[in-house]
Design an enzyme around this catalytic site. Structure first.
Site, short mmCIF file in Angstrom:
data_model
loop_
_atom_site.label_atom_id
_atom_site.label_comp_id
_atom_site.label_asym_id
_atom_site.label_seq_id
_atom_site.Cartn_x
_atom_site.Cartn_y
_atom_site.Cartn_z
N THR A 12 2.31 -34.19 61.99
CA THR A 12 3.48 -33.41 62.94
C THR A 12 3.80 -34.71 63.58
O THR A 12 3.46 -35.70 63.38
CB THR A 12 2.35 -32.79 64.52
OG1 THR A 12 1.22 -34.13 65.19
CG2 THR A 12 0.69 -31.60 63.94
N VAL A 23 -4.55 -40.68 62.79
CA VAL A 23 -3.81 -40.81 64.13
C VAL A 23 -2.88 -41.25 63.52
O VAL A 23 -2.45 -42.55 62.80
CB VAL A 23 -4.86 -41.88 64.89
CG1 VAL A 23 -3.42 -42.81 66.24
CG2 VAL A 23 -5.80 -41.47 65.78
N LYS A 24 -1.11 -40.81 64.19
CA LYS A 24 -0.44 -41.34 63.62
C LYS A 24 0.63 -42.61 64.36
O LYS A 24 0.50 -41.68 65.60
CB LYS A 24 1.01 -40.19 63.49
CG LYS A 24 1.55 -39.80 62.68
CD LYS A 24 2.19 -38.95 62.66
CE LYS A 24 3.52 -38.97 61.71
NZ LYS A 24 4.51 -37.47 61.68
N ILE A 25 0.80 -43.40 64.09
CA ILE A 25 1.01 -44.66 64.97
C ILE A 25 2.55 -45.41 64.28
O ILE A 25 2.90 -45.49 62.89
CB ILE A 25 0.10 -45.90 64.65
CG1 ILE A 25 -1.29 -45.20 65.05
CG2 ILE A 25 0.31 -47.15 64.72
CD1 ILE A 25 -2.67 -45.96 64.76
#
Ligand code: E4P
Length: 217
Positions: free
Chosen positions: A27, A86-88
């Site tokens: 997402t 965790v998208k960073i």
């Protein structure tokens, strides 16, 4: 090659899951906003709803751009489920955050990647996944697939464990070409995944088989 679906839409995630080929979900804030999700509690609930549908990894993106904020948000997201990645974003503080999470054993997905140099930094920092955006590169008149191939080569040369997650996919051809150059994962919208099913000769052949089967009834 793993198949992720690139959406926050629960019914599309369920449809891909029911096909039996889904390995995870990605997402981003744009995809979440498209679903009309508003406010901290609703956002968190939605990620849990996604995790309840799929077995694999679910990327949830931080919106802070400072290290402290990214760490706080990332820890809250990771606490929701073991499936959360965790998208960073690929920025200086993002590289530090990836390092932090990698040392804590929390999975990360480094996003907004457009160059091999950025890919090297993310792998050195210990990212679990790296998301080069091939469709957005194509939009600039360059070939996004070239970047996937370049990064796959570099990672193989040095045995980096970071998985190349080809993102910003626009067509079934993108998926096939990613498979040819050895991307570890693709994330694609449902229509691009479902389009892999189609071939006119399959439809013609099935119609003929069904017609002949009737002759035997
Ligand atoms: C997924 O991780 C990316 O955020 C997404 O694939 C971007 O796709 P887009 O270029 O179609 O917005």
């Amino acid at each position: 090659m793993k198949f992720f679906i690139d959406t926050a839409n629960l019914s599309q995630i369920k449809e891909a899951h029911d096909l039996g080929i889904l390995d995870g979900v990605t997402t981003n804030p744009s995809l979440m906003a498209k679903e009309g999700i508003k406010g901290y509690d609703a956002i968190m609930r939605h990620y849990v709803d996604i995790c309840n549908i799929v077995e694999g990894d679910v990327s949830a993106e931080v919106v802070a751009t400072d290290l402290e904020g990214m760490i706080r948000e990332g820890e809250e997201l990771a606490a929701l489920s073991e499936k959360i990645v965790v998208k960073i974003p690929m920025i200086k503080e993002g590289v530090k955050a990836i390092r932090y999470f990698s040392q804590k054993g929390i999975k990360t997905n480094c996003t907004l990647v457009f160059s091999a140099g950025q890919a090297l930094l993310a792998a050195k920092a210990g990212a679990t996944y790296l998301s080069p955006f091939i469709g957005r590169i194509d939009d600039t008149g360059h070939d996004g697939l070239d970047l996937i191939e370049q990064i796959v080569d570099i990672y193989a040369t040095y045995n980096f464990e970071t998985q190349v997650l080809a993102a910003s996919i626009r067509s079934p051809l993108h998926i096939i070409k990613c498979a040819q150059v050895g991307a570890d994962v693709i994330t694609a919208p449902l229509d691009a995944i479902m389009a892999l099913l189609n071939h006119p000769l399959t439809d013609i052949g099935l119609a003929k088989f069904l017609a002949d089967a009737k002759k035997m009834a």
